[in-house]
Enzyme design. Structure first.
Site, PDB file in Angstrom:
ATOM      1  N   CYS A 139      29.581  -9.934  11.911  1.00 49.08           N
ATOM      2  CA  CYS A 139      31.031  -9.950  11.692  1.00 49.08           C
ATOM      3  C   CYS A 139      31.755  -8.794  12.368  1.00 49.08           C
ATOM      4  O   CYS A 139      32.985  -8.746  12.367  1.00 49.08           O
ATOM      5  CB  CYS A 139      31.335  -9.946  10.192  1.00 49.08           C
ATOM      6  SG  CYS A 139      30.957  -8.378   9.407  1.00 49.08           S
ATOM      7  N   LEU A 161     -19.488   3.677   6.644  1.00 42.73           N
ATOM      8  CA  LEU A 161     -20.418   2.690   7.200  1.00 42.73           C
ATOM      9  C   LEU A 161     -20.261   2.651   8.714  1.00 42.73           C
ATOM     10  O   LEU A 161     -19.166   2.850   9.235  1.00 42.73           O
ATOM     11  CB  LEU A 161     -20.111   1.295   6.644  1.00 42.73           C
ATOM     12  CG  LEU A 161     -20.341   1.042   5.162  1.00 42.73           C
ATOM     13  CD1 LEU A 161     -19.791  -0.319   4.772  1.00 42.73           C
ATOM     14  CD2 LEU A 161     -21.824   1.129   4.842  1.00 42.73           C
ATOM     15  N   LYS A 198     -16.803  -5.881  11.450  1.00 43.42           N
ATOM     16  CA  LYS A 198     -15.336  -5.920  11.299  1.00 43.42           C
ATOM     17  C   LYS A 198     -14.751  -7.121  12.030  1.00 43.42           C
ATOM     18  O   LYS A 198     -15.091  -7.369  13.183  1.00 43.42           O
ATOM     19  CB  LYS A 198     -14.733  -4.644  11.904  1.00 43.42           C
ATOM     20  CG  LYS A 198     -15.199  -3.377  11.206  1.00 43.42           C
ATOM     21  CD  LYS A 198     -14.246  -2.966  10.122  1.00 43.42           C
ATOM     22  CE  LYS A 198     -13.272  -1.993  10.636  1.00 43.42           C
ATOM     23  NZ  LYS A 198     -13.072  -0.758  10.069  1.00 43.42           N
ATOM     24  N   LYS A 245     -16.197  -7.246   2.965  1.00 42.03           N
ATOM     25  CA  LYS A 245     -15.707  -5.874   3.095  1.00 42.03           C
ATOM     26  C   LYS A 245     -14.256  -5.856   2.611  1.00 42.03           C
ATOM     27  O   LYS A 245     -13.354  -6.343   3.278  1.00 42.03           O
ATOM     28  CB  LYS A 245     -15.798  -5.402   4.545  1.00 42.03           C
ATOM     29  CG  LYS A 245     -15.431  -3.944   4.705  1.00 42.03           C
ATOM     30  CD  LYS A 245     -15.851  -3.453   6.065  1.00 42.03           C
ATOM     31  CE  LYS A 245     -15.452  -2.043   6.401  1.00 42.03           C
ATOM     32  NZ  LYS A 245     -14.507  -1.341   5.588  1.00 42.03           N
ATOM     33  N   CYS A 247      25.932  -4.110   5.816  1.00 39.58           N
ATOM     34  CA  CYS A 247      27.279  -4.481   6.225  1.00 39.58           C
ATOM     35  C   CYS A 247      28.125  -4.485   4.952  1.00 39.58           C
ATOM     36  O   CYS A 247      27.738  -5.064   3.945  1.00 39.58           O
ATOM     37  CB  CYS A 247      27.253  -5.878   6.838  1.00 39.58           C
ATOM     38  SG  CYS A 247      28.897  -6.583   6.995  1.00 39.58           S
ATOM     39  N   ASP A 296      -1.226 -10.902 -26.813  1.00 37.54           N
ATOM     40  CA  ASP A 296      -0.225  -9.925 -27.240  1.00 37.54           C
ATOM     41  C   ASP A 296      -0.223  -9.762 -28.761  1.00 37.54           C
ATOM     42  O   ASP A 296      -0.046  -8.662 -29.280  1.00 37.54           O
ATOM     43  CB  ASP A 296       1.177 -10.342 -26.774  1.00 37.54           C
ATOM     44  CG  ASP A 296       1.306 -10.239 -25.259  1.00 37.54           C
ATOM     45  OD1 ASP A 296       0.444  -9.586 -24.642  1.00 37.54           O
ATOM     46  OD2 ASP A 296       2.258 -10.818 -24.715  1.00 37.54           O
ATOM     47  N   CYS A 352      28.168  -4.532  12.217  1.00 38.63           N
ATOM     48  CA  CYS A 352      27.408  -5.703  11.801  1.00 38.63           C
ATOM     49  C   CYS A 352      27.365  -6.714  12.947  1.00 38.63           C
ATOM     50  O   CYS A 352      28.415  -7.097  13.475  1.00 38.63           O
ATOM     51  CB  CYS A 352      28.061  -6.331  10.571  1.00 38.63           C
ATOM     52  SG  CYS A 352      27.338  -7.927  10.146  1.00 38.63           S
TER      53      CYS A 352
HETATM   54  S1  IVH Z   1     -20.830  -0.003   0.646  1.00 43.79           S
HETATM   55  C1  IVH Z   1     -22.974   3.971   1.570  1.00 43.79           C
HETATM   56  N1  IVH Z   1     -19.721  -2.368   0.270  1.00 43.79           N
HETATM   57  O1  IVH Z   1     -15.791   0.166   3.481  1.00 43.79           O
HETATM   58  C2  IVH Z   1     -22.277   2.664   1.608  1.00 43.79           C
HETATM   59  N2  IVH Z   1     -18.391  -0.622   1.163  1.00 43.79           N
HETATM   60  O2  IVH Z   1     -16.100   1.349   6.126  1.00 43.79           O
HETATM   61  C3  IVH Z   1     -20.981   2.695   0.914  1.00 43.79           C
HETATM   62  N3  IVH Z   1     -16.051  -1.221   1.551  1.00 43.79           N
HETATM   63  O3  IVH Z   1     -16.038   3.490   2.379  1.00 43.79           O
HETATM   64  C4  IVH Z   1     -20.109   1.541   1.086  1.00 43.79           C
HETATM   65  N4  IVH Z   1     -16.199  -3.300   0.832  1.00 43.79           N
HETATM   66  O4  IVH Z   1     -14.578   1.849   1.010  1.00 43.79           O
HETATM   67  C5  IVH Z   1     -19.551  -1.113   0.694  1.00 43.79           C
HETATM   68  N5  IVH Z   1     -18.823  -4.482  -0.167  1.00 43.79           N
HETATM   69  C6  IVH Z   1     -18.672  -3.225   0.264  1.00 43.79           C
HETATM   70  C7  IVH Z   1     -17.428  -2.746   0.721  1.00 43.79           C
HETATM   71  C8  IVH Z   1     -17.336  -1.434   1.176  1.00 43.79           C
HETATM   72  C9  IVH Z   1     -15.394  -2.377   1.334  1.00 43.79           C
HETATM   73  C10 IVH Z   1     -15.433  -0.005   2.133  1.00 43.79           C
HETATM   74  C11 IVH Z   1     -15.791   1.280   1.440  1.00 43.79           C
HETATM   75  C12 IVH Z   1     -16.400   2.140   2.519  1.00 43.79           C
HETATM   76  C13 IVH Z   1     -15.815   1.543   3.748  1.00 43.79           C
HETATM   77  C14 IVH Z   1     -16.671   1.866   4.959  1.00 43.79           C
END
Ligand code: IVH
Length: 693
Positions: free
Chosen positions: A428, A88, A330, A120, A443, A42, A425
């Site tokens: 009460c 993806l 996923k 991801k 309340c 700061d 409430c």
């Molecule tokens: S690569 C063409 N890497 O997941 C490839 N995406 O379900 C572009 N995401 O739209 C994406 N972590 O928002 C990539 N390590 C990662 C990621 C990632 C999260 C998201 C991203 C994408 C979505 C697709």
């Protein structure tokens, strides 16, 4: 003609300070490894602000002081992506990964295939464009959301407030990363909101009577699309980079090289990454990621595998919506379907009624879940929830389970009846009200036993008076026996009274009494929090304590001179009204007197007024959304700044609100930075630094 020497010296000094600040921002926000404390940071920032204020002509757009600037936008402009931002394809099992791996090998022919493994991140993707700058570096020129993948929204002024995003990158760094100078390059990645920042955001929204964000992703998305950069600056968003395009083309040898280059450019690259060759390797990485998930501090929803080598990527190419060379695995175990058996209402310390879903117990992501929050009446309404419905519950990391949707199919018929929010409430029986513009029912009975119970629990909790042993069971019994009717009564409890309680041995009675005794020294800020004044949380309580130094002084200010309250940093009309209202009630004044008589310490060391704005001159124009002209003036002056009536070359900042007139034009003509209310508040607060973990 050469410039006068002192000027060049200032120039050098300013540039040196900027370098230092950038270096420390990088250590703090990107590497998570600060070398100096906030106070030192700061001090450097204030020195830079001071010099820039004295030499406004030397202010550059990439100066660390210029992250928050400009006025709130009226809407976002749209802009075209240099290359579509694709999505993806997903995989949910080892089999699906094996299928994908087989297809990749078929298409790659006899080229060897290695994959990068990355987390991801569960946020929203953004693209940052850097344009060539004089001196051979790059300057952040554009920040775009994904939008429909072709066209995104221009959120540049919001993105500029993220300290993990460099505003400029110098030529040396470009060189180190292997990028030739003079090119436009684009960094893509994910904006995420760390869990702590998410909680803080929702606490603030709750205090403001706004509906809570359902999860960090929504909160990040909502924040990036906020029209006011001053708000974005306080929300603690973090940008993780994972992609780099140079003049619209993919960068260099492949994904590993890309991530290394992004690191060299000064971006935050997620450290949990690896390389794998087989489905076994993928599953092992996934396993590790799932284990780590709860301790990351931000949410992830899977793992992304990408073919590493760029030549192989090109060979594989794209389908319409996604690259064939990448896949998103996923996580799935984190949600389950179960039945909503009932909705129960709990009453909080402020009288707020919160609905909780009572669920048929179900195993989700490693724990058995039987309850989930439903936030408020609107949430139930929006989902159209019926008692008896089948619902999907989700658990992300260590976050509280939540109901995300109603499930309806032949095995899961709809429920039977609508839940009606109680008109009374449940604790009460008194009337509940919902004030205009508020999301919650409350309340209104000041003597509601639930309020007293929750106030006692709050008063004793760790962050407040920290009274160990004053938990649910103890409080319940104290209330049942009628031993306390306010938090102040805690201080007149005796050992005889306590040992009489069930499950209260002599020893625990003595410990609790000792803890209560010890709490008398907790200090003014803690007591202020303990009183449960609306909107007065930890930080506000601390600032009030430092400003007033004693409860007496605060109380008399609240009663006789409320203007003084607004002079406190971060205290606006809303908080000030809550404090005034609190002390206007005789019962509250009696409570404070009672605590004082019991020997609870109610003083704090006054802090010297901060000189955050020393030497700066402001001009106010237009109507600000919350602060009156007088309040804004007082805030500036108490931080050491000056307020002047007309714009001149000597003006450092113009603070503009609605219907700002000629002063704003003059400011623009003279290129004087213009702040909005949030920008001013952020400046008064020294921009409030936050980190990702
Ligand atoms: S690569 C063409 N890497 O997941 C490839 N995406 O379900 C572009 N995401 O739209 C994406 N972590 O928002 C990539 N390590 C990662 C990621 C990632 C999260 C998201 C991203 C994408 C979505 C697709």
């Amino acid at each position: 003609m050469s410039e006068p020497a002192p000027k060049r010296e200032v120039d050098r000094k300013i540039e040196k300070l900027r370098e230092e600040l950038r270096h420390h921002e990088h250590l703090y926000y990107v590497l998570d490894a600060p070398e100096i404390g906030d106070a030192e940071y700061d001090a450097l920032m204030n020195e830079l602000k001071r010099l820039e204020a004295a030499h406004p002509e030397l202010i550059t757009p990439d100066s660390p002081t210029q992250r928050v600037g400009g006025k709130p936008a009226e809407g976002f402009k749209k802009a075209q992506h240099s290359r579509p931002m694709l999505s993806l394809d997903n995989a949910y099992s080892a089999e699906e990964l094996a299928d994908w791996n087989r297809r990749v090998h078929e298409l790659a022919g006899n080229l060897p295939v290695e994959y990068t493994a990355e987390l991801k991140l569960d946020g929203l993707s953004v693209a940052l464009r850097y344009e060539p700058a004089p001196g051979g570096g790059g300057l952040l020129a554009l920040g775009l959301t994904r939008g429909d993948g072709q066209i995104g929204e221009d959120v540049t002024s919001n993105i500029r407030t993220l300290r993990s995003v460099p505003l400029s990158i110098d030529a040396a760094k470009l060189k180190k990363a292997g990028l030739a100078p003079g090119k436009v390059f684009e960094v893509r990645g994910e904006c995420v909101m760390p869990e702590k920042a998410f909680e803080k955001t929702n606490q603030e929204r709750e205090r403001e009577g706004l509906p809570a964000f359902v999860n960090p992703r929504n909160s990040a998305a909502g924040t990036v699309r906020t029209l006011d950069p001053g708000i974005v600056a306080t929300r603690g968003l973090v940008f993780f980079a994972y992609f780099l395009l140079v003049n619209g083309e993919y960068f260099a040898a492949g994904q590993t090289a890309t991530l290394d280059a992004l690191t060299a450019l000064g971006f935050r690259v997620n450290p949990h990454r690896g390389r794998v060759e087989s489905v076994d390797g993928m599953m092992k990485f996934i396993d590790d990621a799932e284990k780590r998930r709860a301790t990351l501090g931000y949410e992830i929803d899977g793992v992304v595998f990408k073919v590493d080598a760029h030549t192989t990527q090109q060979r594989l190419g794209y389908t319409g919506r996604a690259p064939r060379w990448a896949v998103a695995y996923k996580f799935t175990a984190q949600s389950a379907i179960t039945k909503l058996e009932d909705i129960m209402i709990t009453v909080g310390r402020s009288g707020k009624l919160t609905p909780t879903a009572m669920l048929t117990p179900v195993f989700v992501g490693g724990v058995t879940v039987s309850r989930a929050t439903l936030h408020n009446a609107d949430f139930i309404e929006r989902m159209g929830l019926l008692i008896g419905d089948w619902v999907k519950v989700e658990r992300g990391g260590d976050v509280i389970p939540k109901v995300v949707e109603v499930v309806e199919d032949k095995d899961h018929p709809r429920g039977t009846h609508k839940f009606s929010f109680p008109a009374k409430c449940p604790e009460c029986g008194n009337a509940v009200v919902r004030e205009e513009g508020e999301a919650d029912w409350r309340c209104v009975n000041a003597d509601c036993p639930a309020k007293l119970r929750e106030s006692l629990l709050h008063f004793g909790s760790r962050g407040v008076m920290n009274i160990e042993g004053l938990g649910d069971a103890a409080v319940q019994q104290l209330l049942e026996r009628g031993l306390v009717s306010s938090v102040a009564d805690l201080y007149s409890l005796t050992e005889e009274q306590l040992v009489d309680l069930e499950r209260f041995a002599e020893k625990s009675a003595r410990t609790l009494l000792a803890e209560i005794e010890r709490s008398k020294k907790a200090g003014l800020a803690r007591v202020l929090m303990g009183l449960g004044i609306r909107f007065v949380g930890e930080r506000t309580a601390e600032l009030l304590a430092q400003e007033f130094g004693s409860m007496d002084e605060l109380e008399s200010a609240a009663q006789d001179d409320p203007e003084r309250l607004v002079r406190v940093e971060e205290v606006g009309p809303r908080i000030s009204k809550a404090i005034v209202d609190f002390f206007a009630r005789p019962a509250n004044r009696a409570l404070v007197a009672h605590l004082k008589k019991a020997g609870v310490e109610m003083t704090a060391e006054k802090k010297q007024r901060s000189a955050e704005l020393a030497g700066l001159t402001f001009v106010l124009t237009g109507t600000l959304p919350n602060l009156s002209r007088e309040e804004a003036k007082q805030k500036i002056e108490s931080a050491g700044g000056k307020v002047s009536g007309s714009v001149s070359k000597k003006t450092n900042y113009v603070v503009a609100g609605e219907e700002a007139g000629s002063k704003l034009d003059k400011a623009q003509e003279l290129k004087i930075p213009v702040l909005d209310e949030a920008g001013l508040l952020a400046m008064l607060a020294g921009h409030g630094r936050q980190s990702a973990s």
